[in-house]
Scaffold this motif. Structure first.
Motif, mmCIF file in Angstrom:
data_model
loop_
_atom_site.group_PDB
_atom_site.id
_atom_site.type_symbol
_atom_site.label_atom_id
_atom_site.label_comp_id
_atom_site.label_asym_id
_atom_site.label_seq_id
_atom_site.Cartn_x
_atom_site.Cartn_y
_atom_site.Cartn_z
ATOM 1 N N ARG A 27 78.389 -28.603 57.230
ATOM 2 C CA ARG A 27 78.400 -29.331 57.230
ATOM 3 C C ARG A 27 77.918 -30.739 57.927
ATOM 4 O O ARG A 27 76.897 -30.226 59.188
ATOM 5 N N THR A 28 77.773 -31.564 57.968
ATOM 6 C CA THR A 28 76.832 -33.078 59.048
ATOM 7 C C THR A 28 77.510 -32.650 60.271
ATOM 8 O O THR A 28 78.403 -33.126 60.358
ATOM 9 N N PHE A 29 76.260 -32.400 60.953
ATOM 10 C CA PHE A 29 77.009 -32.270 62.426
ATOM 11 C C PHE A 29 77.980 -33.408 63.160
ATOM 12 O O PHE A 29 78.780 -33.808 63.198
ATOM 13 N N SER A 30 76.790 -34.451 62.952
ATOM 14 C CA SER A 30 77.511 -35.293 63.421
ATOM 15 C C SER A 30 78.526 -36.447 63.107
ATOM 16 O O SER A 30 78.895 -37.644 63.653
ATOM 17 N N ASN A 31 78.853 -36.294 62.218
ATOM 18 C CA ASN A 31 80.158 -36.268 60.830
ATOM 19 C C ASN A 31 81.443 -36.165 62.142
ATOM 20 O O ASN A 31 82.775 -36.504 61.352
ATOM 21 N N TYR A 32 81.747 -35.689 62.550
ATOM 22 C CA TYR A 32 82.432 -34.641 63.459
ATOM 23 C C TYR A 32 82.232 -35.006 65.431
ATOM 24 O O TYR A 32 81.363 -34.956 66.175
ATOM 25 N N ALA A 33 83.639 -35.520 65.920
ATOM 26 C CA ALA A 33 83.707 -35.649 67.317
ATOM 27 C C ALA A 33 83.535 -33.771 67.142
ATOM 28 O O ALA A 33 84.391 -33.259 66.329
ATOM 29 N N MET A 34 83.672 -33.415 68.550
ATOM 30 C CA MET A 34 83.508 -31.746 69.442
ATOM 31 C C MET A 34 84.354 -32.223 70.622
ATOM 32 O O MET A 34 84.601 -32.892 71.248
ATOM 33 N N GLY A 35 85.263 -30.608 70.749
ATOM 34 C CA GLY A 35 85.863 -30.577 72.093
ATOM 35 C C GLY A 35 85.576 -28.944 72.392
ATOM 36 O O GLY A 35 85.258 -28.196 72.021
ATOM 37 N N TRP A 36 85.681 -29.055 74.064
ATOM 38 C CA TRP A 36 85.791 -27.543 74.418
ATOM 39 C C TRP A 36 87.463 -27.839 74.786
ATOM 40 O O TRP A 36 87.538 -28.207 75.338
ATOM 41 N N PRO A 88 87.354 -19.413 90.669
ATOM 42 C CA PRO A 88 87.951 -18.163 89.689
ATOM 43 C C PRO A 88 89.182 -19.144 88.304
ATOM 44 O O PRO A 88 89.658 -18.184 88.127
ATOM 45 N N GLU A 89 89.636 -20.508 88.384
ATOM 46 C CA GLU A 89 91.066 -20.728 87.634
ATOM 47 C C GLU A 89 90.216 -20.997 86.967
ATOM 48 O O GLU A 89 91.115 -20.999 85.923
ATOM 49 N N ASP A 90 88.417 -22.014 86.538
ATOM 50 C CA ASP A 90 87.592 -21.705 85.240
ATOM 51 C C ASP A 90 88.278 -20.150 84.639
ATOM 52 O O ASP A 90 87.485 -20.688 83.310
ATOM 53 N N THR A 91 88.325 -19.029 85.039
ATOM 54 C CA THR A 91 88.663 -17.902 84.240
ATOM 55 C C THR A 91 88.907 -18.383 82.857
ATOM 56 O O THR A 91 89.989 -18.763 82.494
ATOM 57 N N ALA A 92 87.958 -17.623 81.973
ATOM 58 C CA ALA A 92 89.313 -17.773 80.567
ATOM 59 C C ALA A 92 88.597 -18.219 79.707
ATOM 60 O O ALA A 92 87.353 -17.740 79.607
ATOM 61 N N VAL A 93 89.384 -18.421 78.412
ATOM 62 C CA VAL A 93 88.119 -17.830 77.150
ATOM 63 C C VAL A 93 87.999 -19.490 76.681
ATOM 64 O O VAL A 93 88.944 -19.659 76.021
ATOM 65 N N TYR A 94 86.862 -19.639 76.013
ATOM 66 C CA TYR A 94 86.590 -21.110 75.741
ATOM 67 C C TYR A 94 86.089 -21.106 74.736
ATOM 68 O O TYR A 94 85.353 -20.801 74.228
ATOM 69 N N TYR A 95 87.001 -22.318 73.694
ATOM 70 C CA TYR A 95 86.582 -22.488 72.093
ATOM 71 C C TYR A 95 86.133 -23.874 72.276
ATOM 72 O O TYR A 95 85.649 -24.596 72.771
ATOM 73 N N CYS A 96 85.528 -23.668 70.924
ATOM 74 C CA CYS A 96 84.824 -25.248 70.884
ATOM 75 C C CYS A 96 85.373 -26.011 69.511
ATOM 76 O O CYS A 96 86.150 -24.736 68.813
ATOM 77 N N ALA A 97 85.493 -26.450 69.273
ATOM 78 C CA ALA A 97 86.546 -27.323 67.954
ATOM 79 C C ALA A 97 85.920 -28.522 67.711
ATOM 80 O O ALA A 97 84.779 -29.033 68.344
ATOM 81 N N ALA A 98 85.948 -28.744 65.875
ATOM 82 C CA ALA A 98 85.168 -29.705 65.733
ATOM 83 C C ALA A 98 86.655 -30.675 65.010
ATOM 84 O O ALA A 98 87.416 -29.920 64.507
ATOM 85 N N LYS A 99 86.393 -32.153 64.575
ATOM 86 C CA LYS A 99 87.722 -32.998 64.941
ATOM 87 C C LYS A 99 86.954 -33.978 63.317
ATOM 88 O O LYS A 99 85.949 -34.165 64.143
ATOM 89 N N ARG A 100 87.571 -33.745 62.501
ATOM 90 C CA ARG A 100 86.250 -34.743 61.182
ATOM 91 C C ARG A 100 86.647 -36.416 61.860
ATOM 92 O O ARG A 100 85.544 -37.886 61.296
ATOM 93 N N ASN A 101 87.430 -37.245 62.469
ATOM 94 C CA ASN A 101 87.539 -37.879 63.656
ATOM 95 C C ASN A 101 86.266 -38.196 64.169
ATOM 96 O O ASN A 101 86.482 -38.282 65.274
ATOM 97 N N ARG A 102 85.021 -38.987 63.742
ATOM 98 C CA ARG A 102 83.743 -38.514 64.810
ATOM 99 C C ARG A 102 84.423 -39.386 65.725
ATOM 100 O O ARG A 102 83.778 -39.984 67.028
ATOM 101 N N ILE A 103 84.856 -40.405 65.681
ATOM 102 C CA ILE A 103 84.989 -41.560 66.159
ATOM 103 C C ILE A 103 85.832 -41.961 67.583
ATOM 104 O O ILE A 103 85.225 -41.514 68.918
ATOM 105 N N LYS A 104 86.768 -41.252 67.430
ATOM 106 C CA LYS A 104 88.195 -41.005 68.527
ATOM 107 C C LYS A 104 88.249 -39.641 69.570
ATOM 108 O O LYS A 104 88.184 -38.902 68.354
ATOM 109 N N LEU A 105 88.084 -39.632 69.921
ATOM 110 C CA LEU A 105 88.685 -38.481 71.002
ATOM 111 C C LEU A 105 89.561 -38.412 71.513
ATOM 112 O O LEU A 105 90.429 -39.002 70.832
ATOM 113 N N SER A 106 89.968 -36.828 70.997
ATOM 114 C CA SER A 106 91.369 -36.145 71.394
ATOM 115 C C SER A 106 91.299 -34.830 72.475
ATOM 116 O O SER A 106 90.872 -34.079 72.680
#
Length: 125
Positions: A27-36, A88-106
């Protein structure tokens, strides 16, 4: 349908750096807000950072503020997470995620409708 593929994880010593990438297609990437987000062993998934569609607004968890930087390149359909001064406490599995409301962060994982498979980051002491 939106597909997200993370890369860039690995093993690093404390104090080191890594840059995670998340390539988005479908989909159009700029339509989404993104998170880690990240899930450490034995813990629930937690918010790390978020960015709006233009990159002009960002948010961070207190635990990573000043060490991690989220950014995006809409021309490359990619979001990044630059991680410096790793602990060491940053050790984790990191996931990226996309959100349709591209303006509001969550910071809530429930507001993100699309997820990658995760990339593992291990920080040794």
């Amino acid at each position: 349908q939106v597909q997200l593929v993370e890369s860039g994880g690995g093993l690093v010593q404390a104090g080191g750096s890594l840059r995670l990438s998340c390539a988005v297609s479908g989909r159009t990437f700029s339509n989404y807000a993104m998170g880690w987000f990240r899930r450490a062993p034995g813990k629930e998934r937690e918010f790390v950072a978020a960015i709006n569609w233009s990159g002009g607004d960002t948010d961070y968890a207190d635990s990573v503020k000043g060490r991690f930087t989220i950014s995006r390149d809409n021309a490359k359909n990619t979001v990044y997470l630059q991680m410096n001064s790793l602990k060491p406490e940053d050790t984790a599995v990191y996931y990226c995620a996309a959100k349709r409301n591209r303006i509001k962060l969550s910071t809530s994982e429930y507001e993100y409708g699309y997820w990658g498979q995760g990339t593992e980051v291990t920080v040794s002491s």
